[in-house]
Design a protein around this motif. Structure first.
Motif, PDB file in Angstrom:
ATOM      1  N   ALA A  10       0.835  -1.196   0.000  1.00 32.40           N
ATOM      2  CA  ALA A  10       0.000   0.000   0.000  1.00 32.40           C
ATOM      3  C   ALA A  10       0.874   1.251   0.000  1.00 32.40           C
ATOM      4  O   ALA A  10       0.584   2.231  -0.699  1.00 32.40           O
ATOM      5  N   ARG A  11       1.952   1.228   0.772  1.00 28.04           N
ATOM      6  CA  ARG A  11       2.861   2.367   0.816  1.00 28.04           C
ATOM      7  C   ARG A  11       3.511   2.599  -0.546  1.00 28.04           C
ATOM      8  O   ARG A  11       3.730   3.752  -0.955  1.00 28.04           O
ATOM      9  N   THR A  12       3.800   1.524  -1.271  1.00 27.02           N
ATOM     10  CA  THR A  12       4.392   1.664  -2.601  1.00 27.02           C
ATOM     11  C   THR A  12       3.415   2.344  -3.560  1.00 27.02           C
ATOM     12  O   THR A  12       3.795   3.247  -4.319  1.00 27.02           O
ATOM     13  N   LEU A  13       2.155   1.931  -3.533  1.00 28.52           N
ATOM     14  CA  LEU A  13       1.154   2.599  -4.357  1.00 28.52           C
ATOM     15  C   LEU A  13       1.038   4.080  -3.985  1.00 28.52           C
ATOM     16  O   LEU A  13       0.929   4.952  -4.851  1.00 28.52           O
ATOM     17  N   TRP A  14       1.068   4.358  -2.686  1.00 29.40           N
ATOM     18  CA  TRP A  14       1.008   5.740  -2.201  1.00 29.40           C
ATOM     19  C   TRP A  14       2.197   6.547  -2.735  1.00 29.40           C
ATOM     20  O   TRP A  14       2.031   7.661  -3.242  1.00 29.40           O
ATOM     21  N   ASP A  15       3.394   5.977  -2.648  1.00 30.77           N
ATOM     22  CA  ASP A  15       4.590   6.673  -3.133  1.00 30.77           C
ATOM     23  C   ASP A  15       4.515   6.928  -4.632  1.00 30.77           C
ATOM     24  O   ASP A  15       4.889   8.001  -5.118  1.00 30.77           O
ATOM     25  N   HIS A  16       4.044   5.916  -5.381  1.00 31.92           N
ATOM     26  CA  HIS A  16       3.873   6.105  -6.821  1.00 31.92           C
ATOM     27  C   HIS A  16       2.898   7.255  -7.098  1.00 31.92           C
ATOM     28  O   HIS A  16       3.136   8.097  -7.962  1.00 31.92           O
ATOM     29  N   GLY A  17       1.786   7.260  -6.377  1.00 33.20           N
ATOM     30  CA  GLY A  17       0.788   8.304  -6.566  1.00 33.20           C
ATOM     31  C   GLY A  17       1.334   9.685  -6.257  1.00 33.20           C
ATOM     32  O   GLY A  17       1.101  10.644  -7.006  1.00 33.20           O
ATOM     33  N   LEU A  18       2.071   9.804  -5.156  1.00 29.60           N
ATOM     34  CA  LEU A  18       2.639  11.103  -4.796  1.00 29.60           C
ATOM     35  C   LEU A  18       3.691  11.552  -5.794  1.00 29.60           C
ATOM     36  O   LEU A  18       3.822  12.754  -6.078  1.00 29.60           O
ATOM     37  N   ALA A  19       4.461  10.600  -6.340  1.00 26.80           N
ATOM     38  CA  ALA A  19       5.449  10.963  -7.354  1.00 26.80           C
ATOM     39  C   ALA A  19       4.763  11.526  -8.592  1.00 26.80           C
ATOM     40  O   ALA A  19       5.206  12.527  -9.166  1.00 26.80           O
ATOM     41  N   CYS A  20       3.662  10.896  -9.016  1.00 24.88           N
ATOM     42  CA  CYS A  20       2.891  11.415 -10.147  1.00 24.88           C
ATOM     43  C   CYS A  20       2.319  12.792  -9.814  1.00 24.88           C
ATOM     44  O   CYS A  20       2.374  13.723 -10.634  1.00 24.88           O
ATOM     45  N   LEU A  21       1.801  12.934  -8.613  1.00 26.34           N
ATOM     46  CA  LEU A  21       1.201  14.197  -8.195  1.00 26.34           C
ATOM     47  C   LEU A  21       2.231  15.319  -8.183  1.00 26.34           C
ATOM     48  O   LEU A  21       1.974  16.438  -8.618  1.00 26.34           O
ATOM     49  N   GLY A  22       3.438  14.985  -7.725  1.00 32.49           N
ATOM     50  CA  GLY A  22       4.492  15.980  -7.616  1.00 32.49           C
ATOM     51  C   GLY A  22       4.929  16.542  -8.951  1.00 32.49           C
ATOM     52  O   GLY A  22       5.405  17.680  -9.026  1.00 32.49           O
ATOM     53  N   ARG A  23       4.788  15.778 -10.020  1.00 35.81           N
ATOM     54  CA  ARG A  23       5.175  16.284 -11.332  1.00 35.81           C
ATOM     55  C   ARG A  23       3.968  16.686 -12.181  1.00 35.81           C
ATOM     56  O   ARG A  23       4.083  16.890 -13.382  1.00 35.81           O
ATOM     57  N   ASP A  25       1.270  14.930 -12.912  1.00 32.19           N
ATOM     58  CA  ASP A  25       0.622  13.860 -13.669  1.00 32.19           C
ATOM     59  C   ASP A  25      -0.607  13.412 -12.878  1.00 32.19           C
ATOM     60  O   ASP A  25      -0.569  12.440 -12.145  1.00 32.19           O
ATOM     61  N   PHE A  26      -1.699  14.153 -13.028  1.00 32.48           N
ATOM     62  CA  PHE A  26      -2.881  13.902 -12.212  1.00 32.48           C
ATOM     63  C   PHE A  26      -3.602  12.625 -12.619  1.00 32.48           C
ATOM     64  O   PHE A  26      -4.237  11.974 -11.793  1.00 32.48           O
ATOM     65  N   PHE A  27      -3.515  12.249 -13.906  1.00 33.42           N
ATOM     66  CA  PHE A  27      -4.066  10.967 -14.327  1.00 33.42           C
ATOM     67  C   PHE A  27      -3.358   9.826 -13.586  1.00 33.42           C
ATOM     68  O   PHE A  27      -3.986   8.900 -13.073  1.00 33.42           O
ATOM     69  N   GLY A  28      -2.040   9.871 -13.561  1.00 32.90           N
ATOM     70  CA  GLY A  28      -1.272   8.828 -12.895  1.00 32.90           C
ATOM     71  C   GLY A  28      -1.551   8.785 -11.407  1.00 32.90           C
ATOM     72  O   GLY A  28      -1.731   7.722 -10.811  1.00 32.90           O
ATOM     73  N   PRO A  51      -8.541  10.711   0.717  1.00 32.25           N
ATOM     74  CA  PRO A  51      -9.730  11.249   0.028  1.00 32.25           C
ATOM     75  C   PRO A  51      -9.503  12.657  -0.516  1.00 32.25           C
ATOM     76  O   PRO A  51      -9.948  12.975  -1.621  1.00 32.25           O
ATOM     77  N   GLU A  52      -8.798  13.504   0.257  1.00 33.91           N
ATOM     78  CA  GLU A  52      -8.547  14.863  -0.204  1.00 33.91           C
ATOM     79  C   GLU A  52      -7.645  14.883  -1.438  1.00 33.91           C
ATOM     80  O   GLU A  52      -7.857  15.667  -2.367  1.00 33.91           O
ATOM     81  N   ARG A  53      -6.645  14.005  -1.466  1.00 29.85           N
ATOM     82  CA  ARG A  53      -5.751  13.961  -2.621  1.00 29.85           C
ATOM     83  C   ARG A  53      -6.481  13.447  -3.865  1.00 29.85           C
ATOM     84  O   ARG A  53      -6.257  13.933  -4.975  1.00 29.85           O
ATOM     85  N   LEU A  54      -7.340  12.450  -3.681  1.00 31.48           N
ATOM     86  CA  LEU A  54      -8.137  11.967  -4.805  1.00 31.48           C
ATOM     87  C   LEU A  54      -9.057  13.069  -5.335  1.00 31.48           C
ATOM     88  O   LEU A  54      -9.178  13.264  -6.548  1.00 31.48           O
ATOM     89  N   ALA A  55      -9.693  13.790  -4.416  1.00 32.66           N
ATOM     90  CA  ALA A  55     -10.579  14.879  -4.825  1.00 32.66           C
ATOM     91  C   ALA A  55      -9.798  15.971  -5.549  1.00 32.66           C
ATOM     92  O   ALA A  55     -10.286  16.547  -6.538  1.00 32.66           O
ATOM     93  N   PHE A  56      -8.583  16.261  -5.077  1.00 35.73           N
ATOM     94  CA  PHE A  56      -7.740  17.279  -5.716  1.00 35.73           C
ATOM     95  C   PHE A  56      -7.407  16.873  -7.146  1.00 35.73           C
ATOM     96  O   PHE A  56      -7.472  17.699  -8.076  1.00 35.73           O
ATOM     97  N   CYS A  57      -7.043  15.588  -7.350  1.00 36.48           N
ATOM     98  CA  CYS A  57      -6.724  15.110  -8.702  1.00 36.48           C
ATOM     99  C   CYS A  57      -7.933  15.236  -9.616  1.00 36.48           C
ATOM    100  O   CYS A  57      -7.823  15.693 -10.760  1.00 36.48           O
ATOM    101  N   ARG A  58      -9.093  14.827  -9.137  1.00 33.95           N
ATOM    102  CA  ARG A  58     -10.294  14.893  -9.968  1.00 33.95           C
ATOM    103  C   ARG A  58     -10.649  16.336 -10.306  1.00 33.95           C
ATOM    104  O   ARG A  58     -11.099  16.642 -11.413  1.00 33.95           O
TER     105      ARG A  58
END
Length: 328
Positions: A10-23, A25-28, A51-58
Motif C-alpha cells: 500500500a505504501r508503494t502505491l502511495w509513493d507512486h501516486g505522490l510521485a505522479c502528483l508531484g510532477r 501527472d494527475f491521471f497517474g 480522500p482529499e488527494r483523490l478529490a484534488f486530482c479529480r
C-alpha cells in the motif's frame, strides 16, 4: 497476504501516486491513489488525507467520480481464468464489454471466438518502432540492469516482434533467444538470426532461462494463468520475468488512459491487470511478484513488474528503487 506485506505494498502505491502528483501527472496520481483505495481497503486508515488527494486530482482533471456502467446486453461471464472466482459484467468502454473478478481483481474484455483465434495468431507489427524509440530503450535498460547486476546470461525475449534488443544482446555475447506468434515475423527473424535464436512460441524448446523479458505482452494474455505458467516453467530456480503493461487500479477504465487514449481500445489488448490479480497468478505458479514505476511524465498507468523465484533474485529486487529515474 500478511499485514506487513500489505502495508508495504500500500505504501508503494502511495509513493507512486505522490510521485505522479508531484510532477503534475494527475491521471497517474488518480490511478495509483485510487488503486490503494481499491486494493488495500484495510490499509486506507494509514493514509488519512487520501480522500482529499483523490478529490484534488479529480478537480484538476475536471473529472468527477465516473462509475463504470456495464453494457445493457452484456452476457454473464464465466469464472475468472486466474482464481476461478465468479465474475460480473463491469463496464462498457472503448467499444468493449469488460468483466471483473471480485476475487483477485482481474479485468478482462469479454471477447468472441473470432478475436480469440486472432490473438492466437499474434500481430505483425509488434515493437516495429524507430531505433531510438522508448519501446526499445526501456527493454534494453532493464535487460542490462539484470544482466549486469545478477550476472544473468540466458535470456528469452518473449513476444518481442521486431525489437532491436535481441541483436544488441547477441552482439555482446549474451545467449539471447527471441519468440513470437506471428508466423511470417518468426520466419523472417529466423533468417536474420538463425533457427536456434528465434522460435514460434508454441515451438520454443524446453530450455530454462535466467531472465524472460516481456514488455507490452501481458495485456494480450487471454488465458492469464496458463500464459504466466508457460513462462514460469521456462524460468530457472534463480530467475526473473520482467516487463511492463498498463495496469488498472479501480474505477472506470476510461480514467486509465493518460498516456495513450487508444491503449485499451486496441482490439488485442484484452487483459487489464491489477497488482492483486498478478500477485495471485504468480503465487499459483510458484513465483513472487514485485512492482516498480518510472519518473517518466505521461505514463501514469504504466507499471514495471517482476515475477521471480530464488533468494538472490529476491534480494537484488528488494534493493532496487520503487521509482526508477531516467529508466527510458
Amino acid at each position: 497476504m500478511d499485514a506487513p506485506d500489505a502495508t508495504q505494498q500500500a505504501r508503494t502505491l502511495w509513493d507512486h501516486g505522490l510521485a505522479c502528483l508531484g510532477r503534475g501527472d494527475f491521471f497517474g496520481a488518480l490511478a495509483f491513489l485510487g488503486g490503494l483505495e481499491r486494493e488495500f481497503p484495510g490499509q486506507v486508515d494509514a493514509f488519512p488525507d487520501l480522500p482529499e488527494r483523490l478529490a484534488f486530482c479529480r478537480e484538476r482533471l475536471d473529472r468527477p467520480v465516473r462509475p463504470p456502467v456495464p453494457g445493457p446486453s452484456a452476457p454473464a461471464p464465466g469464472p475468472c481464468p486466474v482464481c476461478a472466482a465468479p465474475r460480473r459484467a463491469f463496464e462498457r468502454a472503448l467499444d468493449k464489454d469488460w468483466v471483473l473478478c471480485d476475487g483477485c481483481g482481474l479485468l478482462q474484455y469479454e471477447r468472441d471466438p473470432a478475436l480469440a483465434e486472432r490473438l492466437d495468431r499474434g500481430e505483425s507489427g509488434g515493437a516495429d518502432q524507430p531505433p531510438d524509440s522508448l519501446v526499445h530503450r526501456r527493454e534494453q535498460y532493464f535487460c542490462d540492469l539484470f544482466l549486469n547486476g545478477l550476472g544473468f546470461r540466458d535470456v528469452l525475449l518473449y513476444g518481442i516482434g521486431w525489437s532491436l534488443v535481441l541483436k544488441t544482446l547477441r552482439e555482446r555475447g549474451v545467449a539471447a533467444v527471441g519468440c513470437d506468434l506471428w508466423r511470417p515475423l518468426v520466419e523472417a527473424r529466423r533468417r536474420e538470426f538463425g533457427p536456434e535464436a528465434f522460435h514460434h512460441r508454441d515451438e520454443l524448446p524446453e530450455t530454462r532461462f535466467d531472465l524472460i523479458s516481456a514488455f507490452e505482452v501481458f495485456e494480450h494474455f487471454q488465458n492469464p494463468l496458463e500464459d504466466v505458467g508457460f513462462l514460469a516453467r521456462r524460468l530457472k530456480d534463480e530467475g526473473l520475468v520482467f516487463g511492463c503493461t498498463d495496469f488498472w487500479h479501480g474505477g472506470s477504465l476510461l480514467d486509465h488512459s493518460s498516456a495513450d487514449p487508444t491503449y485499451w481500445k486496441h482490439v488485442t489488448h484484452v487483459t487489464a491487470w491489477t497488482w492483486s490479480s498478478m500477485r495471485e497468478a504468480a503465487r499459483r505458479v510458484g513465483l513472487e511478484a514485485a512492482f516498480f514505476k518510472s519518473d517518466t511524465d505521461g505514463f501514469g498507468a504504466k507499471v514495471f513488474f517482476a515475477l521471480y523465484r530464488g533468494e538472490r533474485t529476491a534480494a537484488f529486487l528488494a534493493g532496487l528503487p520503487k521509482i526508477f529515474v531516467n529508466a527510458y
